[in-house]
Design a protein around this motif. Structure first.
Motif, PDB file in Angstrom:
ATOM      1  N   SER A  61       5.142  -5.595   8.489  1.00  0.00           N
ATOM      2  CA  SER A  61       6.096  -6.693   8.674  1.00  0.00           C
ATOM      3  C   SER A  61       6.006  -7.344  10.049  1.00  0.00           C
ATOM      4  N   ASP A  62       5.502  -6.628  11.055  1.00  0.00           N
ATOM      5  CA  ASP A  62       5.373  -7.196  12.397  1.00  0.00           C
ATOM      6  C   ASP A  62       3.987  -7.795  12.641  1.00  0.00           C
ATOM      7  N   GLY A  63       3.170  -7.882  11.579  1.00  0.00           N
ATOM      8  CA  GLY A  63       1.838  -8.467  11.684  1.00  0.00           C
ATOM      9  C   GLY A  63       0.739  -7.472  12.001  1.00  0.00           C
ATOM     10  N   THR A  64       1.084  -6.190  12.130  1.00  0.00           N
ATOM     11  CA  THR A  64       0.092  -5.168  12.452  1.00  0.00           C
ATOM     12  C   THR A  64      -0.755  -4.827  11.231  1.00  0.00           C
ATOM     13  N   TYR A  65      -2.055  -4.754  11.432  1.00  0.00           N
ATOM     14  CA  TYR A  65      -2.967  -4.323  10.360  1.00  0.00           C
ATOM     15  C   TYR A  65      -2.873  -2.808  10.224  1.00  0.00           C
ATOM     16  N   ILE A  66      -2.715  -2.332   9.007  1.00  0.00           N
ATOM     17  CA  ILE A  66      -2.643  -0.897   8.716  1.00  0.00           C
ATOM     18  C   ILE A  66      -3.962  -0.497   8.061  1.00  0.00           C
ATOM     19  N   SER A  67      -4.713   0.380   8.714  1.00  0.00           N
ATOM     20  CA  SER A  67      -6.047   0.732   8.225  1.00  0.00           C
ATOM     21  C   SER A  67      -5.972   1.604   6.972  1.00  0.00           C
ATOM     22  N   ALA A  68      -7.098   1.704   6.273  1.00  0.00           N
ATOM     23  CA  ALA A  68      -7.154   2.540   5.070  1.00  0.00           C
ATOM     24  C   ALA A  68      -6.859   3.997   5.406  1.00  0.00           C
TER      25      ALA A  68
END
Length: 477
Positions: free
Chosen positions: A267-274
């Protein structure tokens, strides 16, 4: 025949550039090789499915494949529109077919296409199967034998080819695996990036039918994928990030070209890795869904998964790179989750094939049940099970000979100490993996197609990871 014999099935099928190696002639000879495989194993009467993604000419390739299968006495189902790989795999299982031909180049650039065979067990073909198909191809080329073909309309009239819509059965299956009412009740707002590809009309349809607030971007078919590639890595999810921030959404999700892999924006624009997604979903499945069984990951995937598994009394298994090895483990024992750092996962009770659609829906479920952002949940997970920072770098070399020298050196005399830390173990399961006594590790794997070695690393600190990768680069020279 105009056919080349350089048709090789890699970690997930045969892929090549269209109009170069990926031609109608080569496709026909490959499908004939698959038909010969079915005949050799007495599976012709079980029938087969032909599916395809949203790439250029994929429908034409699918028709050609159906013509060859039908001419070989295989009753053939063809998807009525471009269809995700997990949907095709599920249909194989649901209808008890001999398997499916799937035309896809997954996340590759638009000039590529590909074909893979999904056997009766609804997962990636194992090396024994693909090797037999490759031998059939080589034999056909050597003997200059022409593939059999029955014209499409003629085969349809004869009942040998039938077009189907596999979406309803597959969607019904996912509705049974995911708590959609919980997602709706929590009011989770989602932005979905279909990447102009095959997942459109699946992820968004399931969430919208459940009454969820969903905004779709890149939700039309475009064989050029908007001028990029349908790869949901961080560098290609800028518009999804922007849309999440502008709309105040709780979650941004994406699927690749054939919807078997996923990408995630918090929600804050952070990419969450696999690596982080698999870890979060493992915690979710254990604590919120009370799932038990083994946990399976590839050799290049985070050890945070192992720590979570051990802390909850579960066994963690390590496999070579490639979902076909995770598939094998899922077929042999009860598995909570199987995943790989390249963005593929599945869960026990579902097909042993990567499913990016399911992964995204489970993330929405997790967001709803936890009431936390993914970042908050990730921080709590690392506080409980230990920190983890991972990265992969590709090192380009002057030639393949240098690549071989590097791998030989590491395999023959691995270091006893690295980055000032004692080496605890060395594995040659796939490439060379060096695990240090402090839990940090790195893996060196050679590319099978170019003079490149890929280096994967994990450390408990960002600084430790940077030093680890830097030292590996210096050692390689």
């Amino acid at each position: 025949m105009g056919v080349k014999s350089e048709i090789k099935f890699g970690t997930d099928g045969w892929r090549a550039v269209m109009c170069d190696t990926f031609t109608f002639a080569n496709v026909r000879i490959t499908i004939q090789a698959i038909a010969d495989y079915l005949a050799n194993h007495g599976m012709t009467g079980m029938g087969a499915l032909v599916g395809y993604d949203s790439r250029f000419l994929s429908e034409r390739f699918a028709r050609e494949a159906a013509e060859v299968l039908a001419a070989n006495g295989v009753r053939t189902l063809v998807t009525a529109r471009d269809t995700p790989t997990p949907t095709v795999a599920f249909t194989v299982s649901k209808r008890k077919l001999a398997g499916a031909v799937m035309f896809t180049a997954s996340h590759n650039p638009p000039e590529y296409n590909g074909v893979k065979w999904i056997p009766y067990y609804a997962g990636p073909a194992d090396p024994e199967i693909t090797s037999e198909i490759e031998r059939n191809v080589a034999s056909a080329v050597q003997n200059k034998s022409e593939p059999r073909r029955t014209p499409y309309e003629e085969a349809c009239s004869a009942g040998l080819i039938e077009e189907i819509d596999p979406a309803p059965d597959y969607i019904s299956r996912l509705r049974g695996l995911v708590d959609l009412p919980a997602i709706k009740a929590a009011g989770v707002r989602v932005v979905y990036d279909a990447m102009y590809a095959t997942g459109r009309g699946y992820v968004d349809r399931i969430l919208k039918d459940a009454g969820c607030d969903v905004e779709v971007i890149h939700g039309r078919r475009d064989p050029l994928f908007g001028g990029g590639g349908p790869d949901p890595v961080e560098a290609r999810l800028g518009e999804l990030r922007q849309c999440v921030l502008e709309t105040g959404a709780d979650l941004g999700i994406a699927t690749d070209g054939d919807a078997d892999r996923f990408g995630v924006i918090d929600s804050d624009g952070t990419y969450i890795s696999a690596n982080q997604v698999i870890s979060l979903l493992l915690v979710h499945l254990i604590k919120n869904r009370r799932r038990w069984g083994k946990v399976v990951r590839t050799i290049a995937t985070t050890h945070l998964i192992d720590r979570i598994a051990r802390a909850n009394g579960l066994d963690a298994l390590e496999t070579p790179v490639g979902f076909k090895y995770i598939c094998q483990a899922m077929r042999e024992s009860d598995v909570v989750i199987g995943g790989e750092e390249s963005g593929g996962l599945s869960i026990g009770g579902h097909i042993p094939e990567k499913d990016g659609i399911l992964a995204n829906l489970l993330l929405a479920e997790f967001r709803a049940m936890s009431g936390k952002t993914l970042g908050e949940a990730l921080r709590e997970t690392m506080e409980e099970y230990g920190p983890s920072h991972t990265r992969r770098i590709d090192i380009h070399l002057p030639n393949d000979a240098r690549k071989g020298q590097i791998m030989q050196a590491f395999e023959g005399s691995p270091p006893a100490e690295f980055a000032g830390v004692r080496v605890q173990s060395v594995s040659t399961l796939d490439g060379v993996k060096v695990v240090l006594s402090n839990g940090d590790w790195f893996l060196i794997r050679p590319s099978g197609t170019e003079p490149v070695v890929r280096v994967y690393g994990e450390s408990g600190t960002v600084q430790g990871l940077e030093r680890l990768l830097s030292d590996v680069q210096n050692l390689i020279g």
